[in-house]
Design a protein around this motif. Structure first.
Motif, PDB file in Angstrom:
ATOM      1  N   ASP A 146       3.691  -0.256   3.332  1.00 10.70           N
ATOM      2  CA  ASP A 146       3.045  -0.870   2.176  1.00 10.70           C
ATOM      3  C   ASP A 146       4.008  -1.026   0.998  1.00 10.70           C
ATOM      4  OD1 ASP A 146       0.882  -0.816   3.801  1.00 10.70           O
ATOM      5  OD2 ASP A 146      -0.306   0.586   2.595  1.00 10.70           O
ATOM      6  N   SER A 147       5.301  -0.779   1.233  1.00 12.64           N
ATOM      7  CA  SER A 147       6.276  -0.920   0.150  1.00 12.64           C
ATOM      8  C   SER A 147       6.567  -2.376  -0.158  1.00 12.64           C
ATOM      9  CB  SER A 147       7.599  -0.226   0.525  1.00 12.64           C
ATOM     10  OG  SER A 147       7.395   1.157   0.634  1.00 12.64           O
ATOM     11  N   TYR A 148       6.395  -3.229   0.851  1.00 15.91           N
ATOM     12  CA  TYR A 148       6.580  -4.661   0.617  1.00 15.91           C
ATOM     13  C   TYR A 148       5.832  -5.454   1.687  1.00 15.91           C
ATOM     14  CZ  TYR A 148       8.745  -9.244   0.038  1.00 15.91           C
ATOM     15  OH  TYR A 148       8.953 -10.592  -0.148  1.00 15.91           O
ATOM     16  N   ILE A 149       4.809  -6.146   1.258  1.00 16.43           N
ATOM     17  CA  ILE A 149       4.049  -7.021   2.153  1.00 16.43           C
ATOM     18  C   ILE A 149       4.198  -8.430   1.576  1.00 16.43           C
ATOM     19  CG2 ILE A 149       1.776  -7.565   3.105  1.00 16.43           C
ATOM     20  CD1 ILE A 149       1.032  -4.596   2.710  1.00 16.43           C
ATOM     21  N   PRO A 150       4.956  -9.287   2.240  1.00 11.62           N
ATOM     22  CA  PRO A 150       5.207 -10.614   1.681  1.00 11.62           C
ATOM     23  C   PRO A 150       3.914 -11.317   1.274  1.00 11.62           C
ATOM     24  CG  PRO A 150       6.576 -10.262   3.617  1.00 11.62           C
ATOM     25  CD  PRO A 150       5.641  -9.098   3.538  1.00 11.62           C
ATOM     26  N   GLY A 151       3.918 -11.841   0.072  1.00 14.74           N
ATOM     27  CA  GLY A 151       2.763 -12.590  -0.423  1.00 14.74           C
ATOM     28  C   GLY A 151       1.659 -11.725  -1.001  1.00 14.74           C
ATOM     29  N   VAL A 152       1.840 -10.412  -0.970  1.00 17.17           N
ATOM     30  CA  VAL A 152       0.805  -9.504  -1.476  1.00 17.17           C
ATOM     31  C   VAL A 152       1.439  -8.602  -2.539  1.00 17.17           C
ATOM     32  CG1 VAL A 152      -0.759  -7.615  -0.875  1.00 17.17           C
ATOM     33  CG2 VAL A 152      -0.405  -9.495   0.738  1.00 17.17           C
ATOM     34  N   LYS A 153       0.731  -8.439  -3.662  1.00 16.65           N
ATOM     35  CA  LYS A 153       1.237  -7.564  -4.714  1.00 16.65           C
ATOM     36  C   LYS A 153       1.225  -6.117  -4.209  1.00 16.65           C
ATOM     37  CE  LYS A 153       0.468  -7.052  -9.725  1.00 16.65           C
ATOM     38  NZ  LYS A 153       0.865  -5.664  -9.850  1.00 16.65           N
ATOM     39  N   THR A 154       2.351  -5.439  -4.365  1.00 13.58           N
ATOM     40  CA  THR A 154       2.433  -4.049  -3.906  1.00 13.58           C
ATOM     41  C   THR A 154       1.447  -3.185  -4.695  1.00 13.58           C
ATOM     42  OG1 THR A 154       4.758  -4.344  -3.373  1.00 13.58           O
ATOM     43  CG2 THR A 154       3.987  -2.078  -3.567  1.00 13.58           C
ATOM     44  N   VAL A 155       0.651  -2.420  -3.962  1.00 12.12           N
ATOM     45  CA  VAL A 155      -0.356  -1.566  -4.609  1.00 12.12           C
ATOM     46  C   VAL A 155       0.353  -0.369  -5.248  1.00 12.12           C
ATOM     47  CG1 VAL A 155      -2.362  -0.090  -4.218  1.00 12.12           C
ATOM     48  CG2 VAL A 155      -2.158  -2.265  -2.985  1.00 12.12           C
ATOM     49  N   ALA A 156       0.238  -0.283  -6.579  1.00 11.46           N
ATOM     50  CA  ALA A 156       0.906   0.813  -7.282  1.00 11.46           C
ATOM     51  C   ALA A 156       0.042   1.301  -8.442  1.00 11.46           C
ATOM     52  CB  ALA A 156       2.280   0.353  -7.769  1.00 11.46           C
ATOM     53  N   ASN A 157      -1.271   1.264  -8.233  1.00 10.52           N
ATOM     54  CA  ASN A 157      -2.192   1.738  -9.262  1.00 10.52           C
ATOM     55  C   ASN A 157      -3.121   2.808  -8.691  1.00 10.52           C
ATOM     56  OD1 ASN A 157      -3.621   0.139  -7.564  1.00 10.52           O
ATOM     57  ND2 ASN A 157      -4.598  -1.130  -9.133  1.00 10.52           N
ATOM     58  N   ILE A 158      -2.644   3.512  -7.685  1.00  8.44           N
ATOM     59  CA  ILE A 158      -3.448   4.546  -7.031  1.00  8.44           C
ATOM     60  C   ILE A 158      -2.787   5.898  -7.287  1.00  8.44           C
ATOM     61  CG2 ILE A 158      -4.451   3.064  -5.230  1.00  8.44           C
ATOM     62  CD1 ILE A 158      -2.144   3.815  -3.408  1.00  8.44           C
ATOM     63  N   PRO A 159      -3.510   7.000  -7.044  1.00  9.13           N
ATOM     64  CA  PRO A 159      -2.904   8.309  -7.297  1.00  9.13           C
ATOM     65  C   PRO A 159      -1.547   8.458  -6.603  1.00  9.13           C
ATOM     66  CG  PRO A 159      -5.235   8.545  -6.785  1.00  9.13           C
ATOM     67  CD  PRO A 159      -4.900   7.094  -6.587  1.00  9.13           C
ATOM     68  N   HIS A 160      -0.607   9.051  -7.297  1.00  9.91           N
ATOM     69  CA  HIS A 160       0.754   9.346  -6.825  1.00  9.91           C
ATOM     70  C   HIS A 160       1.650   8.107  -6.733  1.00  9.91           C
ATOM     71  CE1 HIS A 160      -1.411  12.957  -5.698  1.00  9.91           C
ATOM     72  NE2 HIS A 160      -2.062  12.305  -4.761  1.00  9.91           N
ATOM     73  N   SER A 161       1.138   6.929  -7.092  1.00  7.79           N
ATOM     74  CA  SER A 161       2.003   5.740  -7.038  1.00  7.79           C
ATOM     75  C   SER A 161       2.742   5.585  -8.372  1.00  7.79           C
ATOM     76  CB  SER A 161       1.185   4.490  -6.720  1.00  7.79           C
ATOM     77  OG  SER A 161       0.292   4.200  -7.767  1.00  7.79           O
ATOM     78  N   ASP A 162       3.748   4.731  -8.362  1.00  9.46           N
ATOM     79  CA  ASP A 162       4.575   4.524  -9.552  1.00  9.46           C
ATOM     80  C   ASP A 162       5.018   3.056  -9.569  1.00  9.46           C
ATOM     81  OD1 ASP A 162       6.985   6.375 -11.327  1.00  9.46           O
ATOM     82  OD2 ASP A 162       7.108   4.209 -11.037  1.00  9.46           O
ATOM     83  N   LYS A 163       4.491   2.330 -10.543  1.00 12.27           N
ATOM     84  CA  LYS A 163       4.712   0.888 -10.632  1.00 12.27           C
ATOM     85  C   LYS A 163       6.193   0.536 -10.729  1.00 12.27           C
ATOM     86  CE  LYS A 163       0.932  -1.140 -12.706  1.00 12.27           C
ATOM     87  NZ  LYS A 163       0.139  -1.461 -13.859  1.00 12.27           N
ATOM     88  N   HIS A 164       6.897   1.275 -11.562  1.00  8.45           N
ATOM     89  CA  HIS A 164       8.311   0.978 -11.804  1.00  8.45           C
ATOM     90  C   HIS A 164       9.127   1.186 -10.526  1.00  8.45           C
ATOM     91  CE1 HIS A 164      11.981   0.556 -14.064  1.00  8.45           C
ATOM     92  NE2 HIS A 164      12.397   1.735 -13.645  1.00  8.45           N
ATOM     93  N   MET A 165       8.885   2.312  -9.888  1.00  6.71           N
ATOM     94  CA  MET A 165       9.603   2.583  -8.632  1.00  6.71           C
ATOM     95  C   MET A 165       9.223   1.584  -7.548  1.00  6.71           C
ATOM     96  SD  MET A 165       9.368   6.708  -8.560  1.00  6.71           S
ATOM     97  CE  MET A 165      10.478   7.168  -7.267  1.00  6.71           C
ATOM     98  N   ALA A 166       7.961   1.187  -7.531  1.00 10.49           N
ATOM     99  CA  ALA A 166       7.520   0.219  -6.517  1.00 10.49           C
ATOM    100  C   ALA A 166       8.269  -1.098  -6.680  1.00 10.49           C
ATOM    101  CB  ALA A 166       6.016  -0.004  -6.621  1.00 10.49           C
ATOM    102  N   ALA A 167       8.462  -1.516  -7.927  1.00 10.55           N
ATOM    103  CA  ALA A 167       9.177  -2.778  -8.177  1.00 10.55           C
ATOM    104  C   ALA A 167      10.640  -2.649  -7.744  1.00 10.55           C
ATOM    105  CB  ALA A 167       9.080  -3.144  -9.656  1.00 10.55           C
TER     106      ALA A 167
END
Ligand SMILES: [Zn+2]
Length: 190
Positions: A146-167
């Motif tokens: 789930d780190s990169y699914i082409p055409g889909v925004k990476t989910v990074a708004n759930i517990p333990h996720s990190d938007k900056h690191m995901a990008a």
């Protein structure tokens, strides 16, 4: 090397079976009944992209069938396998804790595993969606979970996720995948 995809019943997560010369490896474990018929020869082990419920829910069943099979994940992935809150299974009415933690081999960023004749898997840490995310490079294939699914925004708004690191992870994967094929962690909705 042959790659087969299973679209699992929960959230259309994807498992992949990589086979060559009658040896197979599994990436993520959902519906065991769908996975088993696609295994060529011996099932040698499982690699996890991350320890979220929809990518691991078949593991206990699989390990009851293949009791000595190794499971490769990051240290944070092992933590998730042992905690039904961290892997979210508790919230889906099917609490899951790995019954055989002794089968887990933790990998570091950059660890390579010899899969079969001349083929290696390389673990690349791609945290963000979850701290435990690993992208696996096997030859010309990149298994991104789930780190990169082409055409889909990476989910990074759930517990333990990190938007900056995901990008950051997403752009690292785009580079890695420039001359490779991407095998993502979910199939598009029908
Ligand atoms: Zn996930």
């Amino acid at each position: 090397m042959i790659i087969r995809q299973v679209v699992n019943s929960i959230f259309r997560s994807c498992s992949y079976i990589v086979s060559r010369d009658q040896q197979s490896w599994l990436i993520d474990c959902g519906d065991v009944d769908q996975i088993l018929p696609l295994i060529d020869g011996t099932l040698c082990g499982v690699m996890l992209t991350h320890a979220h419920f929809d990518h691991i829910y078949g593991l206990n069943t699989l390990l009851s069938l293949f009791p000595s099979m190794p499971v490769y994940t990051s240290k944070a992935g092992l933590d998730g396998l042992l905690d039904d809150k961290m892997n979210f299974s508790r919230y889906y009415g099917d609490p899951l804790v790995l019954e055989k933690p002794g089968n887990v081999r933790t990998v570091n960023d950059g660890t390579t595993i010899d899969l079969m004749n001349g083929i290696q898997a390389k673990a690349v840490f791609t945290p963000g969606h979850s701290p435990c995310c690993v992208t696996w490079i096997i030859g010309d294939a990149v298994f991104t979970g789930d780190s990169y699914i082409p055409g889909v925004k990476t989910v990074a708004n759930i517990p333990h996720s990190d938007k900056h690191m995901a990008a950051q992870s997403e752009s690292a994967i785009r580079q890695l995948a420039e001359h490779r094929a991407i095998y993502p962690g979910h199939a598009p909705a029908l």
